[in-house]
Write a protein that holds these residues in place. Structure first.
Motif, PDB file in Angstrom:
ATOM      1  N   MET A   1     -23.377  45.643 -79.248  1.00  0.00           N
ATOM      2  CA  MET A   1     -22.882  46.304 -77.916  1.00  0.00           C
ATOM      3  C   MET A   1     -24.081  47.043 -77.290  1.00  0.00           C
ATOM      4  O   MET A   1     -24.034  48.318 -77.585  1.00  0.00           O
ATOM      5  N   THR A   2     -24.541  46.375 -76.450  1.00  0.00           N
ATOM      6  CA  THR A   2     -25.645  47.519 -75.835  1.00  0.00           C
ATOM      7  C   THR A   2     -25.871  47.042 -74.555  1.00  0.00           C
ATOM      8  O   THR A   2     -25.986  45.642 -73.868  1.00  0.00           O
ATOM      9  N   TYR A   8     -24.926  41.241 -72.591  1.00  0.00           N
ATOM     10  CA  TYR A   8     -23.307  41.575 -72.797  1.00  0.00           C
ATOM     11  C   TYR A   8     -22.678  41.163 -71.692  1.00  0.00           C
ATOM     12  O   TYR A   8     -21.453  40.789 -71.716  1.00  0.00           O
ATOM     13  N   LEU A   9     -23.062  40.905 -70.537  1.00  0.00           N
ATOM     14  CA  LEU A   9     -22.411  40.600 -69.384  1.00  0.00           C
ATOM     15  C   LEU A   9     -22.948  38.996 -68.573  1.00  0.00           C
ATOM     16  O   LEU A   9     -22.743  38.571 -67.846  1.00  0.00           O
ATOM     17  N   SER A  10     -23.708  38.577 -69.803  1.00  0.00           N
ATOM     18  CA  SER A  10     -24.467  37.143 -69.328  1.00  0.00           C
ATOM     19  C   SER A  10     -23.615  35.965 -69.389  1.00  0.00           C
ATOM     20  O   SER A  10     -23.691  35.009 -68.764  1.00  0.00           O
ATOM     21  N   GLU A  16     -13.597  33.773 -75.359  1.00  0.00           N
ATOM     22  CA  GLU A  16     -13.543  34.467 -76.782  1.00  0.00           C
ATOM     23  C   GLU A  16     -14.682  35.712 -76.735  1.00  0.00           C
ATOM     24  O   GLU A  16     -14.446  36.474 -77.520  1.00  0.00           O
ATOM     25  N   TYR A  17     -15.905  35.573 -76.040  1.00  0.00           N
ATOM     26  CA  TYR A  17     -17.087  36.558 -76.198  1.00  0.00           C
ATOM     27  C   TYR A  17     -16.373  37.739 -75.660  1.00  0.00           C
ATOM     28  O   TYR A  17     -16.547  38.795 -75.950  1.00  0.00           O
ATOM     29  N   MET A  18     -15.920  37.411 -74.537  1.00  0.00           N
ATOM     30  CA  MET A  18     -15.585  38.596 -73.575  1.00  0.00           C
ATOM     31  C   MET A  18     -14.391  39.511 -74.275  1.00  0.00           C
ATOM     32  O   MET A  18     -14.278  40.694 -74.123  1.00  0.00           O
TER      33      MET A  18
END
Length: 83
Positions: A1-2, A8-10, A16-18
């Motif tokens: 998480m960075t 991280y918002l791409s 699932e990712y979010m």
């Protein structure tokens, strides 16, 4: 998480990712909150990360919104304190 990679918002359409990121950030924030350490750099980072992830996923904020960028600036400051 960075926030430093900006990735991280791409993929906010990837449920699932979010949701995984929302869950991880909430676990970290809650853990530190219950220990009375809710003002540590990691806890503060996790909270801003959670906010950005949650609100962009729900469509409340745009990835490039002022709110998201302000949280990312704070996240970067918190990351610097951890190093």
């Amino acid at each position: 998480m960075t926030s430093q990679t900006g990735k991280y918002l791409s993929d906010i359409e990837n449920d699932e990712y979010m949701l995984t990121n929302i869950f991880k950030a909430e676990v970290i924030d809650t853990y530190y909150d219950h220990r009375g350490q809710d003002n540590t750099p990691l806890s503060l980072f996790a909270f801003d990360f959670w906010q950005n992830t949650k609100y962009t996923y729900r469509g409340v904020d745009d990835v490039n919104s002022h709110e998201v960028k302000a949280n990312e600036e704070q996240m970067d400051k918190d990351l610097a304190k951890m190093c």
